[in-house]
Design a protein around this motif. Structure first.
Motif, PDB file in Angstrom:
ATOM      1  N   ASN A   1      -1.485 -11.220  -4.540  1.00 56.21           N
ATOM      2  CA  ASN A   1      -0.564 -10.634  -3.563  1.00 56.21           C
ATOM      3  C   ASN A   1      -1.005  -9.235  -3.159  1.00 56.21           C
TER       4      ASN A   1
ATOM      5  N   VAL B   1      -3.866  -9.528  -0.732  1.00 57.56           N
ATOM      6  CA  VAL B   1      -3.419  -9.894   0.619  1.00 57.56           C
ATOM      7  C   VAL B   1      -2.793  -8.689   1.306  1.00 57.56           C
ATOM      8  N   LEU B   2      -1.962  -7.942   0.570  1.00 53.96           N
ATOM      9  CA  LEU B   2      -1.327  -6.765   1.154  1.00 53.96           C
ATOM     10  C   LEU B   2      -2.355  -5.702   1.532  1.00 53.96           C
ATOM     11  N   SER B   3      -3.357  -5.509   0.712  1.00 51.36           N
ATOM     12  CA  SER B   3      -4.379  -4.509   1.037  1.00 51.36           C
ATOM     13  C   SER B   3      -5.176  -4.936   2.268  1.00 51.36           C
ATOM     14  N   GLU B   4      -5.413  -6.231   2.414  1.00 49.74           N
ATOM     15  CA  GLU B   4      -6.091  -6.705   3.627  1.00 49.74           C
ATOM     16  C   GLU B   4      -5.218  -6.474   4.857  1.00 49.74           C
ATOM     17  N   ASP B   5      -3.905  -6.719   4.731  1.00 49.83           N
ATOM     18  CA  ASP B   5      -2.988  -6.464   5.846  1.00 49.83           C
ATOM     19  C   ASP B   5      -2.970  -4.986   6.216  1.00 49.83           C
ATOM     20  N   VAL B   6      -2.945  -4.128   5.205  1.00 46.10           N
ATOM     21  CA  VAL B   6      -2.952  -2.688   5.462  1.00 46.10           C
ATOM     22  C   VAL B   6      -4.250  -2.281   6.150  1.00 46.10           C
TER      23      VAL B   6
ATOM     24  N   VAL C   1      -6.104  -4.108   8.135  1.00 45.34           N
ATOM     25  CA  VAL C   1      -6.042  -4.559   9.527  1.00 45.34           C
ATOM     26  C   VAL C   1      -5.144  -3.635  10.342  1.00 45.34           C
ATOM     27  N   LYS C   2      -3.987  -3.266   9.786  1.00 43.12           N
ATOM     28  CA  LYS C   2      -3.064  -2.388  10.516  1.00 43.12           C
ATOM     29  C   LYS C   2      -3.656  -0.996  10.696  1.00 43.12           C
TER      30      LYS C   2
ATOM     31  N   ARG D   1      -6.031  -1.212  13.578  1.00 44.03           N
ATOM     32  CA  ARG D   1      -5.283  -1.234  14.839  1.00 44.03           C
ATOM     33  C   ARG D   1      -4.775   0.159  15.187  1.00 44.03           C
TER      34      ARG D   1
END
Length: 123
Positions: free
Chosen positions: A68, A71-76, A78-79, A82
């Motif tokens: 988890n 996954v959260l670090s990958e989301d961060v 990506v954000k 952006r």
């Protein structure tokens, strides 16, 4: 010569008997140690089984948390990419003159309430 051989045989027999007695005595003294070693081995086996049973769910939960967090670090990431792109385009717009930046302070407003009305008659 027969007398010397007889004395030797008696001495050797007494020596063997003394060594056997010493071995019996040592075995008798080591019995509690052997019993405690067996009990300790049994306790260690029980502890190993209990540890394995209790650690298995903890390790599974740790694996889940790790995945988890990944996954959260990958989301961060990506954000953040952006946000970097957005900030770069904003900077380019400001530098190119296509965008103006207003001051952070609004125009001075009256401190009177918007809901109060003055009486025109003056009373």
């Amino acid at each position: 010569m027969d007398l010397a051989l007889a004395i030797f045989n008696i001495g050797a027999g007494l020596g063997v008997l003394a060594a056997g007695g010493a071995l019996v005595y040592l075995a008798w003294q080591a019995t509690p140690l052997i019993r405690e070693s067996r009990a300790l081995t049994s306790d260690l086996r029980h502890l190993a089984r209990t540890t394995e049973q209790e650690l298995r769910p903890i390790l599974a939960h740790a694996r889940e948390l790790t995945s988890n967090a990944e996954v959260l670090s990958e989301d961060v990431a990506v954000k953040l990419d952006r946000l970097t792109d957005l900030m770069n385009s904003l900077q380019a717009s400001v530098e190119g003159g296509r965008l103006t930046v207003a001051s952070a302070r609004p125009d001075r407003l009256s401190v009177e309430s918007w809901e109060t009305h003055e009486d025109p008659t003056g009373s």
